[in-house]
Enzyme design. Sequence first.
Site, PDB file in Angstrom:
ATOM      1  N   GLU A 174       0.797  -1.184   0.065  1.00 14.79           N
ATOM      2  CA  GLU A 174       0.028   0.021  -0.049  1.00 14.79           C
ATOM      3  C   GLU A 174       0.870   1.243  -0.028  1.00 14.79           C
ATOM      4  O   GLU A 174       0.426   2.365   0.281  1.00 14.79           O
ATOM      5  CB  GLU A 174      -0.982  -0.096   1.191  1.00 14.79           C
ATOM      6  CG  GLU A 174      -1.758  -1.054   1.031  1.00 14.79           C
ATOM      7  CD  GLU A 174      -3.355  -0.944   0.256  1.00 14.79           C
ATOM      8  OE1 GLU A 174      -3.737   0.266   0.439  1.00 14.79           O
ATOM      9  OE2 GLU A 174      -3.961  -1.783  -0.228  1.00 14.79           O
ATOM     10  N   HIS A 248      -4.262   1.527   7.465  1.00 14.99           N
ATOM     11  CA  HIS A 248      -2.990   2.124   7.267  1.00 14.99           C
ATOM     12  C   HIS A 248      -2.220   2.406   8.550  1.00 14.99           C
ATOM     13  O   HIS A 248      -2.770   3.067   9.481  1.00 14.99           O
ATOM     14  CB  HIS A 248      -2.975   2.948   6.242  1.00 14.99           C
ATOM     15  CG  HIS A 248      -3.338   2.732   4.671  1.00 14.99           C
ATOM     16  ND1 HIS A 248      -4.080   3.511   3.926  1.00 14.99           N
ATOM     17  CD2 HIS A 248      -3.114   1.657   4.159  1.00 14.99           C
ATOM     18  CE1 HIS A 248      -4.457   2.770   2.900  1.00 14.99           C
ATOM     19  NE2 HIS A 248      -3.920   1.914   3.052  1.00 14.99           N
ATOM     20  N   CYS A 370      -2.800  11.390   3.845  1.00 12.77           N
ATOM     21  CA  CYS A 370      -3.023  10.509   2.927  1.00 12.77           C
ATOM     22  C   CYS A 370      -3.118  11.168   1.479  1.00 12.77           C
ATOM     23  O   CYS A 370      -2.772  10.470   0.531  1.00 12.77           O
ATOM     24  CB  CYS A 370      -4.621  10.065   2.976  1.00 12.77           C
ATOM     25  SG  CYS A 370      -4.747   9.320   4.428  1.00 12.77           S
TER      26      CYS A 370
END
Length: 446
Positions: A174, A248, A370
């Site tokens: 990711e 995350h 993000c």
Amino acid sequence: MKTLEINFDGLIGPTHNFSGLATGNLAATKSKFKTSHPKKAALEGLAKIRLLHQLGLRQGFVPPQERPDFITLRQLGFIGNEKAILENVGRGNENLLARVYSSSFMWTANAATVSPSADTKDRKIHITPANLATLPHRALEAPATARVLKEIFFDQKIFQHHPALPTDAVHFDEGAANHLRMCAEYAGPGIEIFVYGKSAVSGVRPRKFVSRQSLEASQVNVKKHKLRQEQVICVQQNPKVIDEGVFHNDVIAMNNQSFLIFHEDAFVGKAGFLKELQAKFSKFTGRSCLIEEISKKRLSVKEAVKTYFFNSQLVSLSNGRMVMLSPQECFESAPARSLIEEIVQKDNPVQKVMAIDLRESMLNGGGPACLRLRVVVNEKELSGIRENYLLNEKKIRQLENWIRKHFREQLSFADLRDEQLLKETRTALDELTELFGLGNIYDFQI
Ligand code: SUG
């Protein structure tokens, strides 16, 4: 030679919508089928870019990917013209329609893992696009991400581009959202921390939600990026917090240079991890790092997920001090707010905390950090970046006008079936390409 961190923010796309596609991401699940506001969303993202630019930081951008994703639809056997394909998908398969229309590429912290030249054995900057293999709507991003990153970081003598890892049920990657780099100064060597949620083959893992990053993927990135083992730490994210919505690492830990802030429940084997970090950090930098551990009494994991406190963007100013850009939601939560007040008063590099309104992105589980991919470059390496993707006040204004001209005020799920939306999106991306001279990054022809 001056070395700086450039933040490449993902531009929020004209099809920004809430489809509840991200299992384990509580905000996105809660927002499923809400009406979205693409124009507001994109302007909020741009306001963050502008603020960072005004604070004296270098800003770049990553353009939106083409949506709907006809390449995927054709791979899945849809034939005929685009109108017919859209009608077919829209009639029978809501989930697929949502996937090919998702604007999730905007969270560029998930675009790639980047290792600066100060850490790599061959002194190149290594870039691996994330395969985002856990969630189908995110896995669509990898090919276009690889393409645009090669376009932006065009000089292959400076940037080493790797392909995304194979999608093989072992290597789940990711990108930078699970990667921290601790350094005394950007120019010097860093300790690269790879945070994984599970090993694909053994060990503890979350029970309720999936882990998105596997140890095996992190290990391949370490090897391909030509990092020295003595400068690397692989640490497991606590599976319990993944089950509480921490999908995350950047939802539970943040850092900039030598300053690390993390939640006490963030990692498995915390004591060993911190010891290893201090030892490696002092060996390579001659200094110690500054670690701020937030107890759950101070901020519960639930509140951390709700406010996205740990997704604050921590950046360095030219005076060496730091600014923390925290989601507006932190200021509306008593525990997060008092934590912020404490951080500002304490003896640490944070000079100021600023509230950032990113409501539309936050409703899909994406905060300030993000939306950006950090790339550390020195002056020479800066010349290997295509200028067109770097921003100044004039270009920010152009982007603002572009958003105001092309983006819809609101979008409901039913609108994804509207052929007009496809036309609008194409026109918008075409104009952006022309305006900024973006090169050959889209496949479509108007
Ligand atoms: O992958 N949301 C994204 C949010 C990513 C946030 N990024 C970082 N933490 N670095 C995700 O969960 C929701 C899309 C939808 O459901 O429509 C989504 O993909």
